[in-house]
Design a protein around this motif. Structure first.
Motif, PDB file in Angstrom:
ATOM      1  N   GLY A 121       0.781  -1.223   0.000  1.00  0.00           N
ATOM      2  CA  GLY A 121       0.000   0.000   0.000  1.00  0.00           C
ATOM      3  C   GLY A 121       0.811   1.271   0.000  1.00  0.00           C
ATOM      4  O   GLY A 121       0.268   2.358   0.218  1.00  0.00           O
ATOM      5  N   ASN A 122       2.137   1.179  -0.233  1.00  0.00           N
ATOM      6  CA  ASN A 122       2.960   2.391  -0.294  1.00  0.00           C
ATOM      7  C   ASN A 122       2.494   3.295  -1.432  1.00  0.00           C
ATOM      8  O   ASN A 122       1.968   2.821  -2.445  1.00  0.00           O
ATOM      9  CB  ASN A 122       4.430   2.031  -0.506  1.00  0.00           C
ATOM     10  CG  ASN A 122       5.034   1.311   0.675  1.00  0.00           C
ATOM     11  OD1 ASN A 122       4.342   0.689   1.461  1.00  0.00           O
ATOM     12  ND2 ASN A 122       6.345   1.391   0.810  1.00  0.00           N
ATOM     13  N   TYR A 123       2.731   4.591  -1.278  1.00  0.00           N
ATOM     14  CA  TYR A 123       2.387   5.545  -2.327  1.00  0.00           C
ATOM     15  C   TYR A 123       3.601   5.812  -3.208  1.00  0.00           C
ATOM     16  O   TYR A 123       4.729   5.911  -2.728  1.00  0.00           O
ATOM     17  CB  TYR A 123       1.865   6.846  -1.716  1.00  0.00           C
ATOM     18  CG  TYR A 123       0.395   6.774  -1.393  1.00  0.00           C
ATOM     19  CD1 TYR A 123      -0.553   7.371  -2.204  1.00  0.00           C
ATOM     20  CD2 TYR A 123      -0.048   6.042  -0.291  1.00  0.00           C
ATOM     21  CE1 TYR A 123      -1.913   7.273  -1.930  1.00  0.00           C
ATOM     22  CE2 TYR A 123      -1.405   5.931  -0.010  1.00  0.00           C
ATOM     23  CZ  TYR A 123      -2.330   6.558  -0.831  1.00  0.00           C
ATOM     24  OH  TYR A 123      -3.670   6.437  -0.563  1.00  0.00           O
ATOM     25  N   ILE A 124       3.350   5.923  -4.515  1.00  0.00           N
ATOM     26  CA  ILE A 124       4.419   6.155  -5.485  1.00  0.00           C
ATOM     27  C   ILE A 124       4.123   7.426  -6.284  1.00  0.00           C
ATOM     28  O   ILE A 124       2.975   7.860  -6.383  1.00  0.00           O
ATOM     29  CB  ILE A 124       4.586   4.962  -6.448  1.00  0.00           C
ATOM     30  CG1 ILE A 124       3.278   4.689  -7.199  1.00  0.00           C
ATOM     31  CG2 ILE A 124       5.039   3.728  -5.698  1.00  0.00           C
ATOM     32  CD1 ILE A 124       3.395   3.652  -8.305  1.00  0.00           C
ATOM     33  N   THR A 125       5.173   8.012  -6.858  1.00  0.00           N
ATOM     34  CA  THR A 125       5.009   9.258  -7.608  1.00  0.00           C
ATOM     35  C   THR A 125       4.896   9.041  -9.110  1.00  0.00           C
ATOM     36  O   THR A 125       4.593   9.968  -9.853  1.00  0.00           O
ATOM     37  CB  THR A 125       6.198  10.198  -7.352  1.00  0.00           C
ATOM     38  OG1 THR A 125       7.385   9.621  -7.911  1.00  0.00           O
ATOM     39  CG2 THR A 125       6.383  10.451  -5.863  1.00  0.00           C
ATOM     40  N   LEU A 126       5.201   7.830  -9.588  1.00  0.00           N
ATOM     41  CA  LEU A 126       5.175   7.441 -11.005  1.00  0.00           C
ATOM     42  C   LEU A 126       6.419   7.887 -11.766  1.00  0.00           C
ATOM     43  O   LEU A 126       6.604   7.497 -12.918  1.00  0.00           O
ATOM     44  CB  LEU A 126       3.934   7.997 -11.725  1.00  0.00           C
ATOM     45  CG  LEU A 126       2.569   7.627 -11.139  1.00  0.00           C
ATOM     46  CD1 LEU A 126       1.461   8.335 -11.916  1.00  0.00           C
ATOM     47  CD2 LEU A 126       2.345   6.123 -11.163  1.00  0.00           C
ATOM     48  N   HIS A 150      -0.104  15.072  -5.483  1.00  0.00           N
ATOM     49  CA  HIS A 150       0.254  16.382  -4.930  1.00  0.00           C
ATOM     50  C   HIS A 150      -0.355  17.552  -5.705  1.00  0.00           C
ATOM     51  O   HIS A 150      -0.857  18.487  -5.105  1.00  0.00           O
ATOM     52  CB  HIS A 150       1.757  16.550  -4.793  1.00  0.00           C
ATOM     53  CG  HIS A 150       2.415  15.439  -4.048  1.00  0.00           C
ATOM     54  ND1 HIS A 150       1.894  14.921  -2.880  1.00  0.00           N
ATOM     55  CD2 HIS A 150       3.528  14.695  -4.314  1.00  0.00           C
ATOM     56  CE1 HIS A 150       2.656  13.928  -2.459  1.00  0.00           C
ATOM     57  NE2 HIS A 150       3.645  13.760  -3.301  1.00  0.00           N
ATOM     58  N   THR A 151      -0.312  17.489  -7.010  1.00  0.00           N
ATOM     59  CA  THR A 151      -0.996  18.474  -7.851  1.00  0.00           C
ATOM     60  C   THR A 151      -1.167  17.887  -9.236  1.00  0.00           C
ATOM     61  O   THR A 151      -0.337  17.093  -9.684  1.00  0.00           O
ATOM     62  CB  THR A 151      -0.208  19.790  -7.947  1.00  0.00           C
ATOM     63  OG1 THR A 151      -0.891  20.679  -8.848  1.00  0.00           O
ATOM     64  CG2 THR A 151       1.200  19.568  -8.462  1.00  0.00           C
ATOM     65  N   MET A 152      -2.261  18.286  -9.905  1.00  0.00           N
ATOM     66  CA  MET A 152      -2.468  17.853 -11.284  1.00  0.00           C
ATOM     67  C   MET A 152      -1.988  18.910 -12.275  1.00  0.00           C
ATOM     68  O   MET A 152      -2.162  18.758 -13.472  1.00  0.00           O
ATOM     69  CB  MET A 152      -3.944  17.545 -11.503  1.00  0.00           C
ATOM     70  CG  MET A 152      -4.408  16.254 -10.833  1.00  0.00           C
ATOM     71  SD  MET A 152      -3.611  14.770 -11.509  1.00  0.00           S
ATOM     72  CE  MET A 152      -4.490  14.583 -13.070  1.00  0.00           C
ATOM     73  N   ASN A 153      -1.362  19.957 -11.772  1.00  0.00           N
ATOM     74  CA  ASN A 153      -0.755  20.980 -12.612  1.00  0.00           C
ATOM     75  C   ASN A 153       0.666  20.522 -12.949  1.00  0.00           C
ATOM     76  O   ASN A 153       1.526  20.496 -12.064  1.00  0.00           O
ATOM     77  CB  ASN A 153      -0.729  22.312 -11.853  1.00  0.00           C
ATOM     78  CG  ASN A 153      -0.075  23.431 -12.645  1.00  0.00           C
ATOM     79  OD1 ASN A 153       0.752  23.206 -13.525  1.00  0.00           O
ATOM     80  ND2 ASN A 153      -0.431  24.665 -12.309  1.00  0.00           N
ATOM     81  N   GLY A 167       5.943  16.290 -14.183  1.00  0.00           N
ATOM     82  CA  GLY A 167       4.733  16.702 -14.878  1.00  0.00           C
ATOM     83  C   GLY A 167       4.318  15.715 -15.938  1.00  0.00           C
ATOM     84  O   GLY A 167       3.128  15.366 -16.062  1.00  0.00           O
ATOM     85  N   GLU A 168       5.279  15.240 -16.702  1.00  0.00           N
ATOM     86  CA  GLU A 168       4.997  14.258 -17.753  1.00  0.00           C
ATOM     87  C   GLU A 168       4.435  12.968 -17.163  1.00  0.00           C
ATOM     88  O   GLU A 168       3.586  12.303 -17.770  1.00  0.00           O
ATOM     89  CB  GLU A 168       6.279  13.962 -18.537  1.00  0.00           C
ATOM     90  CG  GLU A 168       6.089  13.110 -19.777  1.00  0.00           C
ATOM     91  CD  GLU A 168       5.358  13.815 -20.898  1.00  0.00           C
ATOM     92  OE1 GLU A 168       4.882  13.123 -21.813  1.00  0.00           O
ATOM     93  OE2 GLU A 168       5.262  15.060 -20.867  1.00  0.00           O
ATOM     94  N   ALA A 169       4.876  12.623 -15.956  1.00  0.00           N
ATOM     95  CA  ALA A 169       4.425  11.382 -15.321  1.00  0.00           C
ATOM     96  C   ALA A 169       2.934  11.400 -14.999  1.00  0.00           C
ATOM     97  O   ALA A 169       2.326  10.345 -14.819  1.00  0.00           O
ATOM     98  CB  ALA A 169       5.235  11.131 -14.043  1.00  0.00           C
TER      99      ALA A 169
END
Length: 436
Positions: A121-126, A150-153, A167-169
């Motif tokens: 269940g760890n969170y990843i940033t992609l 964290h943000t969709m911007n 951002g690309e991720a």
């Protein structure tokens, strides 16, 4: 990348086919095996063609018939079958960057490993994912994926995470959603950075990916006293926290009217900082984000009330005097639960002490980040009764040590009292209080 087999479970299908420790696992049913996800997915079938390589260099092909879902029986040196992947980001809010020197080495490792998301269940940033891994998630339909958005911007995400690929991720979020992968998301909010209008934008963009995006947690940034050399971030004020709660609640109310779920929830800490009451348990629906501190208060409060109503006082019960210690943010709740228990159980006497976080700084007020040192310093000399109850979240997952490497046994020796860690569950808490 082939993986060496460290052991084989006795009596397992692999053992019966004479696969040996030291052999290298090459492929299963024609699929290369690089890690635990490949192994778990492809070894699940009832009929397997397993290719291994002996230490001598000779290849071996065995055919295995087993029950669907039965473990093949291969054991590897690590549960991932290789090394954990570290984070490539330099997030402005990273808690690990705010740790003091001298703690155990494992605390400084920043993981950003998709496999840990699926397994634990760890969170990843992609930002660590390769195209092969994205394709694999969609092919295996692995769900849920827990993502630190964290943000969709895109531009703001690059700035916040100091990674040009951040951002690309974000495009991967949509690809996974379009593939029907279930996604839990979190937004670590920093005042004046990704809250306010930026938060509204992120909520809107993530909502467009519903129902694949099944939950959004908004969590306030944690600020320790060890931020030398890092960008300046102020903790949330009461007014800023209230504004954030208002944004999320308004969004949730509107989304619920259209879709039957709030989708987005503010962490308990936002309500506490805002001086707002924690919502009832029903508000949190299925409590999808408890690990992010969303609904922990309501869950404990509700389950404790049920436990209290179902437990009868023993007429011949002996007098019992105990103490409890928790973080300053949870103190009002824990103290109120202790009062309710004492009202019903007349033989029970509980003293609850809020522990200030001197180690990281008093802006950190959650129980899970308290150290054994702070407990000893602030409880030493107090009459703690026959037992001290502490939240189990103060200890690492193995339940043996605090962040500063002290153990419950160390506390017992220094405070001269039995120390009992208790899970965040009302039934477990009441049972520990009354000594059952």
């Amino acid at each position: 990348m082939p993986v060496i087999i460290s052991d084989v479970a006795k009596g397992s299908p692999a053992d019966k086919k004479r696969i040996k420790p030291g052999d290298t696992l090459v492929s299963i049913n024609g699929h290369d095996i690089a890690d635990v996800l490949d192994y778990s997915f492809y070894a699940d079938d009832s009929e397997l063609k397993v290719v291994t390589k002996r230490e001598s260099g000779a290849f071996q092909i065995v055919r295995v018939e087993k029950e669907q879902g039965e473990d093949l029986g291969l054991i590897f040196e690590t549960y991932l079958m290789d090394k954990k992947r570290s984070c490539k980001n330099k997030c402005m809010f990273c808690f690990i960057d705010q740790l003091p020197k001298g703690l155990r080495e494992s605390l400084y490792f920043k993981d950003d490993d998709a496999r840990l998301s699926f397994l634990f269940g760890n969170y990843i940033t992609l930002t660590n994912l390769t195209e092969r891994e994205v394709q694999r998630i969609m092919e295996m339909h692995i769900s849920p994926v827990n993502i630190s958005v964290h943000t969709m911007n895109p531009e703001l995400r690059v700035k916040m995470m100091a990674n040009p690929n951040a951002g690309e991720a974000l495009k991967i979020v949509k690809r996974l959603a379009d593939a029907g992968i279930s996604i839990n998301t979190q937004l670590v909010l920093c005042p004046g950075v990704n809250d306010g209008e930026e938060l509204k934008y992120s909520l809107k963009e993530l909502a467009a990916l519903y129902p694949s995006v099944q939950s959004i947690a908004a969590v306030p940034v944690g600020i320790t006293k060890f931020r030398e050399g890092l960008c300046h971030i102020e903790p949330y004020t009461k007014e800023q926290a209230a504004e954030t709660v208002d944004i999320i609640e308004q969004f949730g109310n509107e989304f619920k009217k259209d879709h039957g779920t709030r989708l987005a929830f503010a962490a308990d800490e936002f309500y506490l900082k805002a001086g707002r009451p924690i919502p009832d348990g029903e508000y949190y629906e299925e409590f999808a984000q408890l690990e992010n501190g969303v609904g922990l208060w309501a869950d404990l409060r509700d389950s404790f009330a049920k436990a209290l109503s179902e437990t009868q006082e023993c007429p011949n019960a002996k007098e019992r005097k105990i103490s409890m210690a928790t973080g300053t943010s949870a103190y009002p709740l824990i103290n109120s639960l202790a009062q309710k228990a004492q009202e019903k159980f007349k033989n029970l006497h509980i003293e609850v002490t809020p522990i200030k976080n001197k180690f990281f700084g008093e802006t950190i007020n959650v129980a899970g980040l308290l150290t054994g040192t702070d407990l000893i310093d602030q409880l030493n000399g107090k009459d703690l009764g026959e037992e001290l109850l502490i939240p189990s979240v103060m200890l690492r997952s193995e339940g043996d040590i605090f962040l500063d490497d002290l153990s419950p046994k160390d506390l017992e020796e220094r405070l001269k009292v039995k120390v009992t860690p208790v899970d965040n569950d009302g039934y477990a808490l009441l049972s520990a209080m009354i000594g059952e």
